[in-house]
Write a protein that holds these residues in place. Structure first.
Motif, PDB file in Angstrom:
ATOM      1  N   MET A   1      12.386  48.626  50.076  1.00 26.25           N
ATOM      2  CA  MET A   1      13.644  48.406  50.775  1.00 26.25           C
ATOM      3  C   MET A   1      14.704  49.397  50.286  1.00 26.25           C
ATOM      4  SD  MET A   1      15.895  44.883  51.049  1.00 26.25           S
ATOM      5  CE  MET A   1      16.309  44.918  49.302  1.00 26.25           C
ATOM      6  N   LYS A   2      15.437  49.971  51.228  1.00 27.95           N
ATOM      7  CA  LYS A   2      16.480  50.923  50.862  1.00 27.95           C
ATOM      8  C   LYS A   2      17.626  50.201  50.183  1.00 27.95           C
ATOM      9  CE  LYS A   2      15.573  54.173  54.658  1.00 27.95           C
ATOM     10  NZ  LYS A   2      16.149  54.835  55.847  1.00 27.95           N
ATOM     11  N   PRO A   3      18.331  50.885  49.262  1.00 30.55           N
ATOM     12  CA  PRO A   3      19.488  50.256  48.610  1.00 30.55           C
ATOM     13  C   PRO A   3      20.537  49.852  49.643  1.00 30.55           C
ATOM     14  CG  PRO A   3      18.863  52.280  47.474  1.00 30.55           C
ATOM     15  CD  PRO A   3      18.072  52.245  48.749  1.00 30.55           C
ATOM     16  N   LEU A   4      21.169  48.744  49.423  1.00 25.43           N
ATOM     17  CA  LEU A   4      22.212  48.255  50.320  1.00 25.43           C
ATOM     18  C   LEU A   4      23.405  49.197  50.300  1.00 25.43           C
ATOM     19  CD1 LEU A   4      23.424  45.949  52.091  1.00 25.43           C
ATOM     20  CD2 LEU A   4      24.287  44.968  49.942  1.00 25.43           C
ATOM     21  N   LEU A   5      23.812  49.675  51.484  1.00 23.62           N
ATOM     22  CA  LEU A   5      25.020  50.480  51.630  1.00 23.62           C
ATOM     23  C   LEU A   5      26.089  49.622  52.288  1.00 23.62           C
ATOM     24  CD1 LEU A   5      23.685  53.955  52.912  1.00 23.62           C
ATOM     25  CD2 LEU A   5      24.220  53.269  50.563  1.00 23.62           C
ATOM     26  N   ILE A   6      27.276  49.646  51.744  1.00 23.71           N
ATOM     27  CA  ILE A   6      28.377  48.864  52.289  1.00 23.71           C
ATOM     28  C   ILE A   6      29.203  49.732  53.227  1.00 23.71           C
ATOM     29  CG2 ILE A   6      30.452  47.536  51.746  1.00 23.71           C
ATOM     30  CD1 ILE A   6      27.833  46.240  50.833  1.00 23.71           C
ATOM     31  N   ARG A   7      29.458  49.225  54.418  1.00 28.78           N
ATOM     32  CA  ARG A   7      30.295  49.968  55.360  1.00 28.78           C
ATOM     33  C   ARG A   7      31.736  49.990  54.874  1.00 28.78           C
ATOM     34  NH1 ARG A   7      28.485  48.471  61.566  1.00 28.78           N
ATOM     35  NH2 ARG A   7      26.302  49.149  61.367  1.00 28.78           N
ATOM     36  N   CYS A   8      32.411  51.098  55.141  1.00 30.04           N
ATOM     37  CA  CYS A   8      33.803  51.222  54.701  1.00 30.04           C
ATOM     38  C   CYS A   8      34.655  50.064  55.212  1.00 30.04           C
ATOM     39  CB  CYS A   8      34.384  52.555  55.175  1.00 30.04           C
ATOM     40  SG  CYS A   8      33.735  53.991  54.284  1.00 30.04           S
ATOM     41  N   SER A   9      34.395  49.642  56.436  1.00 29.24           N
ATOM     42  CA  SER A   9      35.191  48.566  57.026  1.00 29.24           C
ATOM     43  C   SER A   9      35.005  47.231  56.309  1.00 29.24           C
ATOM     44  CB  SER A   9      34.833  48.402  58.504  1.00 29.24           C
ATOM     45  OG  SER A   9      33.448  48.141  58.654  1.00 29.24           O
ATOM     46  N   ALA A  10      33.958  47.125  55.483  1.00 26.64           N
ATOM     47  CA  ALA A  10      33.664  45.861  54.803  1.00 26.64           C
ATOM     48  C   ALA A  10      33.927  45.920  53.302  1.00 26.64           C
ATOM     49  CB  ALA A  10      32.215  45.457  55.046  1.00 26.64           C
ATOM     50  N   ILE A  11      34.321  47.066  52.767  1.00 29.59           N
ATOM     51  CA  ILE A  11      34.527  47.181  51.320  1.00 29.59           C
ATOM     52  C   ILE A  11      35.542  46.158  50.820  1.00 29.59           C
ATOM     53  CG2 ILE A  11      35.360  48.671  49.455  1.00 29.59           C
ATOM     54  CD1 ILE A  11      34.287  51.062  51.069  1.00 29.59           C
ATOM     55  N   GLY A  12      36.606  45.975  51.581  1.00 31.67           N
ATOM     56  CA  GLY A  12      37.652  45.047  51.172  1.00 31.67           C
ATOM     57  C   GLY A  12      37.165  43.626  50.984  1.00 31.67           C
ATOM     58  N   LYS A  13      36.106  43.248  51.717  1.00 29.23           N
ATOM     59  CA  LYS A  13      35.555  41.898  51.580  1.00 29.23           C
ATOM     60  C   LYS A  13      34.907  41.703  50.213  1.00 29.23           C
ATOM     61  CE  LYS A  13      34.691  41.426  56.533  1.00 29.23           C
ATOM     62  NZ  LYS A  13      33.663  41.225  57.589  1.00 29.23           N
ATOM     63  N   LEU A  14      34.421  42.797  49.629  1.00 28.41           N
ATOM     64  CA  LEU A  14      33.816  42.714  48.301  1.00 28.41           C
ATOM     65  C   LEU A  14      34.851  42.772  47.192  1.00 28.41           C
ATOM     66  CD1 LEU A  14      30.683  45.053  48.494  1.00 28.41           C
ATOM     67  CD2 LEU A  14      30.872  42.644  49.119  1.00 28.41           C
ATOM     68  N   MET A  15      35.996  43.397  47.468  1.00 32.30           N
ATOM     69  CA  MET A  15      36.948  43.689  46.410  1.00 32.30           C
ATOM     70  C   MET A  15      37.879  42.526  46.073  1.00 32.30           C
ATOM     71  SD  MET A  15      35.799  46.593  45.656  1.00 32.30           S
ATOM     72  CE  MET A  15      36.950  46.904  44.315  1.00 32.30           C
ATOM     73  N   THR A  16      37.830  41.459  46.846  1.00 33.42           N
ATOM     74  CA  THR A  16      38.646  40.295  46.491  1.00 33.42           C
ATOM     75  C   THR A  16      38.139  39.715  45.168  1.00 33.42           C
ATOM     76  OG1 THR A  16      37.191  38.887  47.815  1.00 33.42           O
ATOM     77  CG2 THR A  16      39.185  39.714  48.877  1.00 33.42           C
ATOM     78  N   GLU A  17      39.060  39.373  44.305  1.00 32.71           N
ATOM     79  CA  GLU A  17      38.679  38.896  42.980  1.00 32.71           C
ATOM     80  C   GLU A  17      38.344  37.402  43.002  1.00 32.71           C
ATOM     81  OE1 GLU A  17      38.047  40.578  40.282  1.00 32.71           O
ATOM     82  OE2 GLU A  17      38.497  42.441  41.332  1.00 32.71           O
ATOM     83  N   PRO A  18      37.333  37.000  42.231  1.00 34.36           N
ATOM     84  CA  PRO A  18      36.982  35.571  42.140  1.00 34.36           C
ATOM     85  C   PRO A  18      38.153  34.766  41.592  1.00 34.36           C
ATOM     86  CG  PRO A  18      35.292  36.971  41.147  1.00 34.36           C
ATOM     87  CD  PRO A  18      36.458  37.858  41.410  1.00 34.36           C
ATOM     88  N   LYS A  19      38.249  33.508  42.025  1.00 32.00           N
ATOM     89  CA  LYS A  19      39.330  32.648  41.554  1.00 32.00           C
ATOM     90  C   LYS A  19      39.029  32.046  40.180  1.00 32.00           C
ATOM     91  CE  LYS A  19      40.955  31.457  46.174  1.00 32.00           C
ATOM     92  NZ  LYS A  19      41.225  30.373  47.172  1.00 32.00           N
ATOM     93  N   THR A  20      37.736  31.947  39.853  1.00 31.03           N
ATOM     94  CA  THR A  20      37.347  31.389  38.555  1.00 31.03           C
ATOM     95  C   THR A  20      36.244  32.252  37.947  1.00 31.03           C
ATOM     96  OG1 THR A  20      35.611  29.958  39.461  1.00 31.03           O
ATOM     97  CG2 THR A  20      37.856  29.069  39.396  1.00 31.03           C
ATOM     98  N   LYS A  21      36.092  32.179  36.630  1.00 31.74           N
ATOM     99  CA  LYS A  21      35.036  32.919  35.947  1.00 31.74           C
ATOM    100  C   LYS A  21      33.655  32.417  36.344  1.00 31.74           C
ATOM    101  CE  LYS A  21      37.676  34.268  31.835  1.00 31.74           C
ATOM    102  NZ  LYS A  21      37.753  34.198  30.352  1.00 31.74           N
TER     103      LYS A  21
END
Length: 223
Positions: A1-21
């Motif tokens: 399986m090829k490594p997962l590539l994140i679309r630029c339009s979706a990067i922000g969805k990953l960058m939100t910080e968790p609310k708890t550890k």
């Protein structure tokens, strides 16, 4: 399986910080997005989202580019190249190689949704999207341009025409720009989030395989 590539339009969805550890390196929203990506991979279907706002954006994009060029004195043409690196992929709207500056074009649905100041433009999801484009195109800056263009009549339906027909408004009043400057530190942060996303993505695929074994189907047929 090829490594997962994140679309630029979706990067922000990953960058939100968790609310708890306890959530780990990825927020609940980020994990939801990754599970959606896993589902698309499993079933071979791309989850496409459509709306009247998106339809308008696609239809009036050439008019928006023309307005941007006239107001800013540019000669930009629509980009059709998709780029990728080891982590992300994206297809930017416009790029000026001479100035190492990119442009994203957004055509708001109506006068009511048109941002009139830079503060109204600022959006974390869009910021990370532009950071992705800067990384892929090796650009110094990326501008988010909001161009107010008249809405095609067949899309308006029951809304007041005055909210959608804007050709009488001077063009320079129908363009608001917000510029994002490149930041290597934030690009490094993207890499760390995508590493975590890949780990979780693999976990989701493995869990799906475990909970949907072929033997389970055979047991049902035999019952």
């Amino acid at each position: 399986m090829k490594p997962l590539l994140i679309r630029c339009s979706a990067i922000g969805k990953l960058m939100t910080e968790p609310k708890t550890k306890a959530e780990g390196p990825l927020s609940v929203g980020a994990k939801t997005h990754i599970r959606n990506l896993a589902a698309q991979e499993i079933f071979g279907v791309e989850f496409e989202v459509s709306s009247k706002e998106m339809e308008k954006g696609n239809l009036v994009e050439p008019d928006g580019i023309a307005l941007l060029n006239r107001v800013r004195g540019l000669s930009l043409v629509k980009n059709t190249e998709r780029k990728s690196n080891a982590w992300i992929s994206g297809e930017a709207d416009l790029f000026d190689a001479a100035s190492r500056r990119g442009h994203d074009l957004k055509c708001p649905w109506s006068v009511a949704s048109f941002p009139i100041t830079r503060v109204d433009c600022e959006d974390k999801l869009y910021e990370w999207q532009m950071r992705g484009y800067m990384w892929l195109w090796d650009a110094d800056e990326w501008a988010v341009n909001y161009a107010l263009i008249s809405t095609p009549e067949h899309l308006i339906r029951f809304e007041p025409a005055s909210m959608h027909f804007v050709d009488h408004i001077p063009e320079h009043l129908r363009l608001t720009t917000w510029t994002v400057t490149r930041d290597p530190v934030k690009e490094a942060a993207m890499v760390e989030k995508i590493k975590a996303a890949r780990e979780y993505y693999a976990e989701v695929l493995a869990e799906f395989t475990t909970t949907h074994p072929a033997s389970f189907k055979r047991e049902l047929l035999a019952a």
